[in-house]
Write a protein that holds these residues in place. Structure first.
Motif, PDB file in Angstrom:
ATOM      1  N   GLY A  75       0.793  -1.216   0.000  1.00 35.12           N
ATOM      2  CA  GLY A  75       0.000   0.000   0.000  1.00 35.12           C
ATOM      3  C   GLY A  75       0.826   1.267   0.000  1.00 35.12           C
ATOM      4  O   GLY A  75       0.289   2.358  -0.224  1.00 35.12           O
ATOM      5  N   GLY A  76       2.112   1.129   0.235  1.00 39.78           N
ATOM      6  CA  GLY A  76       2.992   2.284   0.286  1.00 39.78           C
ATOM      7  C   GLY A  76       3.470   2.731  -1.085  1.00 39.78           C
ATOM      8  O   GLY A  76       3.035   2.208  -2.126  1.00 39.78           O
ATOM      9  N   SER A  77       4.382   3.703  -1.079  1.00 36.94           N
ATOM     10  CA  SER A  77       4.880   4.304  -2.318  1.00 36.94           C
ATOM     11  C   SER A  77       6.399   4.393  -2.303  1.00 36.94           C
ATOM     12  O   SER A  77       7.021   4.486  -1.241  1.00 36.94           O
ATOM     13  N   LEU A  78       6.960   4.363  -3.489  1.00 34.44           N
ATOM     14  CA  LEU A  78       8.377   4.630  -3.702  1.00 34.44           C
ATOM     15  C   LEU A  78       8.528   5.388  -5.004  1.00 34.44           C
ATOM     16  O   LEU A  78       7.698   5.246  -5.910  1.00 34.44           O
ATOM     17  N   ARG A  79       9.591   6.170  -5.092  1.00 31.09           N
ATOM     18  CA  ARG A  79       9.905   6.868  -6.341  1.00 31.09           C
ATOM     19  C   ARG A  79      11.307   6.472  -6.769  1.00 31.09           C
ATOM     20  O   ARG A  79      12.276   6.749  -6.065  1.00 31.09           O
ATOM     21  N   LEU A  80      11.387   5.823  -7.910  1.00 27.87           N
ATOM     22  CA  LEU A  80      12.663   5.437  -8.476  1.00 27.87           C
ATOM     23  C   LEU A  80      13.164   6.509  -9.428  1.00 27.87           C
ATOM     24  O   LEU A  80      12.375   7.166 -10.105  1.00 27.87           O
ATOM     25  N   SER A  81      14.478   6.656  -9.488  1.00 32.69           N
ATOM     26  CA  SER A  81      15.106   7.572 -10.428  1.00 32.69           C
ATOM     27  C   SER A  81      16.077   6.808 -11.316  1.00 32.69           C
ATOM     28  O   SER A  81      16.681   5.830 -10.884  1.00 32.69           O
ATOM     29  N   CYS A  82      16.196   7.267 -12.547  1.00 37.20           N
ATOM     30  CA  CYS A  82      17.174   6.712 -13.487  1.00 37.20           C
ATOM     31  C   CYS A  82      17.953   7.889 -14.058  1.00 37.20           C
ATOM     32  O   CYS A  82      17.467   8.607 -14.934  1.00 37.20           O
ATOM     33  N   ALA A  83      19.137   8.092 -13.528  1.00 36.65           N
ATOM     34  CA  ALA A  83      19.993   9.183 -13.996  1.00 36.65           C
ATOM     35  C   ALA A  83      20.864   8.681 -15.137  1.00 36.65           C
ATOM     36  O   ALA A  83      21.492   7.629 -15.023  1.00 36.65           O
ATOM     37  N   THR A  84      20.868   9.420 -16.236  1.00 36.96           N
ATOM     38  CA  THR A  84      21.583   8.961 -17.423  1.00 36.96           C
ATOM     39  C   THR A  84      22.644   9.962 -17.860  1.00 36.96           C
ATOM     40  O   THR A  84      22.563  11.161 -17.548  1.00 36.96           O
ATOM     41  N   SER A  85      23.625   9.465 -18.598  1.00 39.14           N
ATOM     42  CA  SER A  85      24.648  10.319 -19.194  1.00 39.14           C
ATOM     43  C   SER A  85      25.354   9.536 -20.295  1.00 39.14           C
ATOM     44  O   SER A  85      25.245   8.313 -20.363  1.00 39.14           O
TER      45      SER A  85
ATOM     46  N   ASN B  70       2.907   3.773  -6.640  1.00 36.31           N
ATOM     47  CA  ASN B  70       1.931   3.895  -5.560  1.00 36.31           C
ATOM     48  C   ASN B  70       1.178   2.580  -5.395  1.00 36.31           C
ATOM     49  O   ASN B  70       1.196   1.724  -6.277  1.00 36.31           O
ATOM     50  N   SER B  71       0.497   2.456  -4.274  1.00 34.59           N
ATOM     51  CA  SER B  71      -0.317   1.261  -3.989  1.00 34.59           C
ATOM     52  C   SER B  71       0.486  -0.010  -4.245  1.00 34.59           C
ATOM     53  O   SER B  71       0.021  -0.942  -4.906  1.00 34.59           O
ATOM     54  N   LEU B  72       1.666  -0.049  -3.702  1.00 29.12           N
ATOM     55  CA  LEU B  72       2.558  -1.180  -3.958  1.00 29.12           C
ATOM     56  C   LEU B  72       2.015  -2.470  -3.362  1.00 29.12           C
ATOM     57  O   LEU B  72       1.375  -2.459  -2.302  1.00 29.12           O
ATOM     58  N   LYS B  73       2.280  -3.548  -4.078  1.00 26.85           N
ATOM     59  CA  LYS B  73       1.819  -4.875  -3.677  1.00 26.85           C
ATOM     60  C   LYS B  73       3.035  -5.791  -3.489  1.00 26.85           C
ATOM     61  O   LYS B  73       4.087  -5.552  -4.087  1.00 26.85           O
ATOM     62  N   PRO B  74       2.895  -6.838  -2.693  1.00 24.91           N
ATOM     63  CA  PRO B  74       4.023  -7.773  -2.539  1.00 24.91           C
ATOM     64  C   PRO B  74       4.536  -8.311  -3.880  1.00 24.91           C
ATOM     65  O   PRO B  74       5.739  -8.542  -4.032  1.00 24.91           O
ATOM     66  N   GLU B  75       3.646  -8.475  -4.836  1.00 26.09           N
ATOM     67  CA  GLU B  75       4.069  -8.987  -6.148  1.00 26.09           C
ATOM     68  C   GLU B  75       4.875  -7.974  -6.957  1.00 26.09           C
ATOM     69  O   GLU B  75       5.388  -8.303  -8.023  1.00 26.09           O
TER      70      GLU B  75
ATOM     71  N   THR C 182      11.444  -4.049  -2.316  1.00 26.23           N
ATOM     72  CA  THR C 182      10.840  -5.132  -1.550  1.00 26.23           C
ATOM     73  C   THR C 182       9.572  -4.607  -0.899  1.00 26.23           C
ATOM     74  O   THR C 182       9.619  -3.617  -0.162  1.00 26.23           O
ATOM     75  N   VAL C 183       8.455  -5.267  -1.180  1.00 27.15           N
ATOM     76  CA  VAL C 183       7.166  -4.862  -0.617  1.00 27.15           C
ATOM     77  C   VAL C 183       6.707  -5.957   0.341  1.00 27.15           C
ATOM     78  O   VAL C 183       6.480  -7.099  -0.066  1.00 27.15           O
ATOM     79  N   SER C 184       6.563  -5.581   1.592  1.00 24.22           N
ATOM     80  CA  SER C 184       6.151  -6.556   2.596  1.00 24.22           C
ATOM     81  C   SER C 184       4.639  -6.533   2.773  1.00 24.22           C
ATOM     82  O   SER C 184       3.996  -5.491   2.619  1.00 24.22           O
ATOM     83  N   SER C 185       4.097  -7.693   3.103  1.00 23.30           N
ATOM     84  CA  SER C 185       2.636  -7.791   3.255  1.00 23.30           C
ATOM     85  C   SER C 185       2.195  -7.466   4.670  1.00 23.30           C
ATOM     86  O   SER C 185       3.007  -7.335   5.577  1.00 23.30           O
TER      87      SER C 185
END
Length: 128
Positions: free
Chosen positions: A15-25, A84-89, A125-128
């Motif tokens: 149910g939580g959230s994370l924001r991933l970044s991909c920095a390129t060059s 958002n709304s992260l699931k264990p899967e 890693t998303v924990s239940s």
């Protein structure tokens, strides 16, 4: 030297959230699409989101549609994946890759011959 560096992974509750970044060059960011891929233990890698940097067009796999948002910042040559709304899967190693712009669809981005550059992954890693 071409570099794509994914960051922002971690441990989060369902149910939580994370924001991933991909920095390129090292390559012409605006001439590519950038895709996010993930690979869970024992499963094959799958492309889940893609953004065409030039026109901002986005596509999502059904498994993340409505929960994940991909965006790009051309000034920083960086792509983000808001999850958002992260699931264990959703637990997996997440990678970003530079995709040839003609392959900026979920179906086409899966094919290795359209994947020009890869970065190291970040673990979610998303924990239940």
């Amino acid at each position: 030297e071409v570099q794509l560096q994914a960051s922002g992974g971690g441990l989060v509750q369902a149910g939580g959230s994370l924001r991933l970044s991909c920095a390129t060059s090292g390559f012409s960011f605006g001439d590519y699409a950038i895709g996010w891929f993930r690979q869970a233990p024992g499963k094959k890698r799958e492309g889940i989101a893609c953004v065409s940097v030039r026109d901002g067009r986005t596509e999502y796999a059904d498994s993340v549609k409505g929960r994940f948002t991909i965006s790009s910042d051309s000034a920083k040559s960086t792509v983000f994946l808001q999850m958002n709304s992260l699931k264990p899967e959703d637990t997996a190693a997440y990678y970003c890759a530079a995709i040839r712009p003609e392959a900026a669809t979920i179906e086409a981005m899966q094919h290795p011959w359209f994947q020009d550059y890869w970065g190291k992954g970040t673990l979610v890693t998303v924990s239940s």
